[in-house]
Motif scaffolding. Structure first.
Motif: not given
Length: 444
Positions: A245-254
């Motif tokens: 989910y976070y990778a697809a949303s662009g939140d690389k740190n999370k």
């Protein structure tokens, strides 16, 4: 305070209810699988019975007890799976007439645990006591998962997971079995869910998670290697969903943080598995771990997994050779034809197994319509759809990797669908049906 008190009472009532259902299967008016897996359970009963009579079991944690004074075969000439219990219930059987047939395909620590108690305490109905214990532990584990799902995904999803668990004929029939100790299958999933739960905060998180994964996977492996790939996939099911989910949303740190959690769980789990495997190999190899690993590979791994073929494994048992030669695709197809299982069970109570493929098509159809015409990343940002796909992959991991085992054990392995897949199918069907119904009513 009154609200907190009432909440605790509510969960306690659920705990008692789940335990009673798991022990007595009282929700099913026609239990199609009474005496389910007695052959496996006798391995545990035989172990603690042998310990009560102080027989030398060597390192074996499981096995069957025999007596010259107790008939061990039925009228049809098959093994009577209650033989070990009958001998135990005698209490004063002649030790000189007893023999213990060990089962060495695993360490059998569940049998060692029961034996530790039976050495010091005799109770005629001790089997029932141990069954209650297993049901209590399974209830606590499943309700722990449901509790954490509420804060993570909401009450609807948590409720459907709990309902599927309690209405699944497979989950319920495995629940009390002394051999299968079903709670050990879902403890790693509980750990993985706790790792991403907003309610739980852990100091030195990755180290603690690695240790918990080591312990829970180690306990599972020491009680049997069956379903281990699905159990491990279930452990990282929720962290992997969040990472996608976070990778697809662009939140690389999370996403990186979640990847560390997954690696901690995976490495800890693998270490637990291999630690148990090495202990097992030590005994199988008479003190030589390498020799034991070779023995396990040739006698067990090639016989039960996709690695075996007619070129590297041979058996005089025609059923075993059919499983070796069966194609992976044919075995997968068998498990999608849910009604081909040995007991013609429902998916959950009231929904016939013949609807399994329809259930799958509806769930994936609703998932597709959710984001129809949108880019692929919209599906990856939908945690419920990702859970559906990953839970299917978790189930298929064992069906594929242990292809030969799955080919033979259609009287057991359909339980693999309940590591999240049936739950997510039911959830999407219910939620999307209600959503479309609401839209229709609003338009009219």
């Amino acid at each position: 305070m009154p609200r907190i008190h009432s909440t605790r009472v509510y969960w306690f009532i659920l705990f008692v209810f789940f335990t009673i259902v798991f022990k007595f299967n009282c929700l099913d008016p026609y239990d199609k699988v009474a005496n389910f897996q007695l052959d496996s359970e006798e391995l545990a009963v035989g172990s603690y019975a042998a310990s009560y009579y102080q027989l030398d079991k060597k390192w074996f944690g499981l096995g069957r007890l025999n007596s010259k004074d107790v008939k061990s075969t039925t009228e049809k000439g098959n093994r009577d799976w209650n033989t070990s219990e009958k001998i135990y219930r005698q209490k004063d059987a002649d030790k000189n007439h007893l023999s213990f047939g060990p089962y060495g395909s695993q360490l059998g620590w569940q049998g060692q645990f029961y034996s530790l108690i039976s050495k010091h305490i005799y109770f005629k109905n001790i089997k029932s006591i141990f069954q209650y214990m297993n049901c209590l532990l399974l209830s606590a584990t499943i309700l722990g998962i449901v509790y954490l799902l509420i804060s993570k995904y909401g009450k609807k999803l948590a409720a459907i997971w709990g309902i599927v668990f309690i209405l699944s004929p497979w989950i319920v029939n495995f629940a009390k079995n002394l051999y299968w100790v079903e709670f050990t299958w879902f403890l790693p999933m509980l750990v993985g869910l706790a790792a991403v739960s907003p309610q739980i905060h852990i100091k030195h998180k990755n180290m603690v998670l690695a240790l918990l994964a080591f312990l829970t996977i180690g306990i599972k492996a020491s009680c049997g290697y069956e379903y281990i790939s699905t159990v491990m996939a279930g452990m990282v099911l929720f962290p992997a969903t969040d990472m996608i989910y976070y990778a697809a949303s662009g939140d690389k740190n999370k996403a990186k943080e979640l990847l560390k959690i997954i690696l901690s769980l995976a490495l800890g789990g693998l270490a637990g598995f291999f630690a148990v495997m090495c202990i097992h190999a030590y005994y199988r190899g008479n003190g030589n771990i390498i020799s034991g690993l070779i023995n396990i590979y040739h006698r067990d791994i090639l016989r039960r997994t996709v690695l075996g073929s007619q070129n590297n494994f041979n058996s005089t048992n025609p059923s075993t050779m059919r499983s070796i030669n069966a194609s992976v695709f044919s075995v997968i197809l068998t498990y999608f034809k849910f009604y081909t299982n040995a007991f013609k069970t429902d998916i959950i109570l009231g929904i016939r197994g013949g609807y399994f493929i329809l259930m799958t098509l509806l769930a994936f159809g609703f998932a597709w319509f959710r984001h129809k015409g949108e880019p692929i990343f919209s599906y990856l940002k939908d945690k419920e759809i990702v859970l559906l796909v990953l839970s299917m992959m978790a189930t298929l991991s064992w069906i594929v990797l242990a292809k030969s085992h799955s080919y033979i054990h259609i009287h057991m392995n359909f339980v693999l669908w309940y590591f999240g897949y049936v739950q997510m199918c039911m959830y999407l069907i219910v939620v999307e049906t209600l959503r479309y119904l609401k839209l229709y009513l609003n338009r009219n």
